[in-house]
Design a protein around this motif. Structure first.
Motif, short mmCIF file in Angstrom:
data_model
loop_
_atom_site.label_atom_id
_atom_site.label_comp_id
_atom_site.label_asym_id
_atom_site.label_seq_id
_atom_site.Cartn_x
_atom_site.Cartn_y
_atom_site.Cartn_z
N SER A 166 -6.19 -2.99 -2.05
CA SER A 166 -5.57 -4.29 -2.15
C SER A 166 -5.68 -4.96 -3.29
CB SER A 166 -6.34 -5.11 -1.10
OG SER A 166 -6.08 -6.46 -1.13
N THR A 167 -4.63 -5.67 -3.54
CA THR A 167 -4.63 -6.63 -4.80
C THR A 167 -4.50 -8.03 -4.30
OG1 THR A 167 -2.19 -6.25 -5.11
CG2 THR A 167 -3.73 -4.80 -6.43
N ALA A 168 -4.75 -8.19 -3.12
CA ALA A 168 -4.49 -9.64 -2.43
C ALA A 168 -5.63 -10.60 -3.25
CB ALA A 168 -4.75 -9.65 -1.12
N GLY A 169 -5.12 -11.94 -3.84
CA GLY A 169 -5.66 -12.73 -4.30
C GLY A 169 -6.61 -13.68 -3.31
N HIS A 170 -6.17 -13.61 -2.08
CA HIS A 170 -6.89 -14.43 -1.15
C HIS A 170 -6.98 -13.51 0.00
CE1 HIS A 170 -7.85 -18.26 0.88
NE2 HIS A 170 -7.42 -17.66 1.88
N VAL A 171 -8.18 -13.21 0.50
CA VAL A 171 -8.43 -12.28 1.68
C VAL A 171 -9.80 -12.78 2.40
CG1 VAL A 171 -9.78 -10.01 2.30
CG2 VAL A 171 -8.09 -10.33 0.41
N ARG A 172 -9.33 -12.85 3.76
CA ARG A 172 -10.13 -13.48 4.88
C ARG A 172 -10.14 -12.22 5.81
NH1 ARG A 172 -10.77 -16.37 1.54
NH2 ARG A 172 -10.91 -18.60 1.74
N ALA A 173 -11.25 -11.62 6.25
CA ALA A 173 -11.56 -10.56 7.13
C ALA A 173 -12.61 -10.98 7.99
CB ALA A 173 -11.58 -9.32 6.68
N GLN A 174 -12.29 -10.97 9.38
CA GLN A 174 -13.28 -11.57 10.48
C GLN A 174 -13.21 -10.57 11.63
OE1 GLN A 174 -13.29 -15.72 11.05
NE2 GLN A 174 -14.24 -15.51 13.12
N THR A 175 -14.47 -10.20 12.17
CA THR A 175 -14.57 -9.40 13.37
C THR A 175 -15.54 -9.96 14.02
OG1 THR A 175 -14.69 -7.27 14.54
CG2 THR A 175 -15.54 -7.42 12.16
N VAL A 176 -15.70 -10.06 15.53
CA VAL A 176 -16.69 -10.19 16.23
C VAL A 176 -17.68 -8.78 16.64
CG1 VAL A 176 -17.61 -11.10 18.64
CG2 VAL A 176 -15.52 -12.28 17.42
N SER A 177 -16.84 -8.08 17.04
CA SER A 177 -17.73 -6.84 17.13
C SER A 177 -16.88 -5.66 16.48
CB SER A 177 -18.05 -6.45 18.76
OG SER A 177 -18.37 -5.35 18.96
N GLY A 178 -17.47 -5.14 15.40
CA GLY A 178 -16.97 -4.08 14.69
C GLY A 178 -16.94 -4.08 13.30
N ALA A 179 -16.62 -2.97 12.61
CA ALA A 179 -17.00 -2.91 11.09
C ALA A 179 -15.94 -3.38 10.23
CB ALA A 179 -17.39 -1.44 10.85
N ILE A 180 -16.33 -3.86 8.96
CA ILE A 180 -15.14 -4.16 7.91
C ILE A 180 -15.17 -3.02 6.81
CG2 ILE A 180 -14.59 -6.01 6.41
CD1 ILE A 180 -15.33 -7.93 8.31
N THR A 181 -14.52 -2.45 6.45
CA THR A 181 -14.62 -1.54 5.25
C THR A 181 -13.09 -2.09 4.27
OG1 THR A 181 -15.31 0.12 6.81
CG2 THR A 181 -14.24 0.81 4.52
N CYS A 182 -13.79 -2.37 3.03
CA CYS A 182 -12.64 -2.93 2.15
C CYS A 182 -12.86 -1.92 0.71
CB CYS A 182 -12.87 -4.13 1.76
SG CYS A 182 -12.71 -5.40 3.32
N ASP A 183 -11.60 -1.75 0.19
CA ASP A 183 -11.46 -1.13 -0.99
C ASP A 183 -10.69 -2.05 -1.80
OD1 ASP A 183 -11.29 0.40 -3.45
OD2 ASP A 183 -10.84 2.26 -2.42
N LEU A 184 -11.37 -2.89 -2.80
CA LEU A 184 -10.52 -3.93 -3.43
C LEU A 184 -10.19 -3.54 -4.96
CD1 LEU A 184 -12.41 -6.50 -1.92
CD2 LEU A 184 -10.17 -5.80 -0.96
N ASP A 185 -8.88 -3.93 -5.32
CA ASP A 185 -8.69 -3.92 -6.71
C ASP A 185 -7.80 -5.32 -6.76
OD1 ASP A 185 -8.28 -3.51 -9.31
OD2 ASP A 185 -6.66 -1.82 -8.75
N ASN A 186 -8.82 -6.40 -7.00
CA ASN A 186 -8.24 -7.64 -7.06
C ASN A 186 -8.05 -8.23 -8.42
OD1 ASN A 186 -8.16 -8.83 -4.13
ND2 ASN A 186 -10.19 -7.56 -4.20
#
Length: 277
Positions: A166-186
């Motif tokens: 991802s090269t997104a300049g603005h990121v919002r990631a939200q989960t109630v029940s679950g994992a978040i995995t990010c590989d960022l190149d911002n």
């Protein structure tokens, strides 16, 4: 104006411009992709209900059933297996705005540069190469974003969030029940906020990133591949970590209520170094 009712597999090629696409389907598979040619709609599977396609004033509408209020919606409530399943592919100009809704199934959006809103109740969302302002929401299931730029807002109630390349300049990631995995190149000045109630967060950023970082977990552990970040919490459990990477021009904020957080450093190869300003 063009209006077609599709009750058997067929391809429709549209005359005239398309600057917006709206899709409402109940159950099945939906693919929406960018194209340099004329807009088209491919229906390869039709259930008991036909697919309605309408093209008017630059707006392309594809729907399986027009639901009016709760009365119309409740007629469809029941086992998902009874719902008509369809396979629909839509090709539109890359800069067309998209509003895509699927109740149950798999939704893929690829190559779009305009604003996109994607919503699935139960199933899976895959976003590839989007460049505009993107909002994706799923109640039960996973959302995956690959090579996405621009602004990105990902939300799940029960399911995983995966963000890669991802090269997104603005990121919002939200989960109630679950994992978040990010590989960022911002780019510098990026703003990244990751939140989960029950689940872990794993983030990998370039070793030469310019970020102000704050990581917090209520019940879990924080680990970091960046020694310049300060850790708090008392050994052997570290629950807070914060500090500045590089110039600190961007922001990375991650919070987990019940789960651990890991921040990993990705080596910078020769090609990436050459691309830096």
């Amino acid at each position: 104006m063009t209006h077609r009712t599709v009750d058997n597999p067929q391809r429709l090629t549209l005359d005239g411009p398309v600057d917006r696409v709206d899709v409402r389907l109940l159950s099945g598979r939906l693919n929406v992709v960018a194209t340099d040619g004329p807009a088209r709609v491919d229906v390869t599977r039709v259930g008991r209900r036909p697919v309605h396609v309408e093209h008017r004033d630059g707006r392309l509408m594809v729907r399986q059933e027009h639901l009016r209020g709760w009365a119309g919606f409740l007629r469809w409530m029941g086992p998902l297996a009874r719902w008509p399943r369809v396979d629909v592919s839509v090709a539109v100009p890359a800069d067309a705005a998209a509003d895509l809704v699927l109740v149950d199934g798999s939704l893929v959006a690829s190559g779009l540069c305009g604003a996109a809103r994607v919503e699935v109740t139960a199933g899976r969302i895959t976003l590839m190469g989007l460049r505009g302002r993107t909002t994706a929401k799923i109640t039960a299931g996973a959302v995956e974003a690959l090579g996405v730029a621009g602004e990105l807002d990902l939300r799940t109630v029960s399911g995983e969030v995966t963000l890669a390349d991802s090269t997104a300049g603005h990121v919002r990631a939200q989960t109630v029940s679950g994992a978040i995995t990010c590989d960022l190149d911002n780019p510098r000045g990026s703003d990244i906020q990751l939140t989960t109630i029950s689940g872990g967060i794993t983030v990998r950023v370039r070793a030469d990133s310019d970020l102000t970082v704050r990581l917090h977990t209520t019940s879990g552990r924080v680990t970091s591949g960046f020694p310049q970040l300060r850790a708090e919490g008392g050994l052997p459990v570290l629950r807070n970590s914060e500090g500045v990477l590089g110039t600190g021009a961007g922001r990375l904020w991650a919070s987990a209520t019940s789960g651990s957080i890991a921040l990993l450093a990705r080596p910078v190869d020769v090609d990436e170094e050459g691309e830096l300003p």
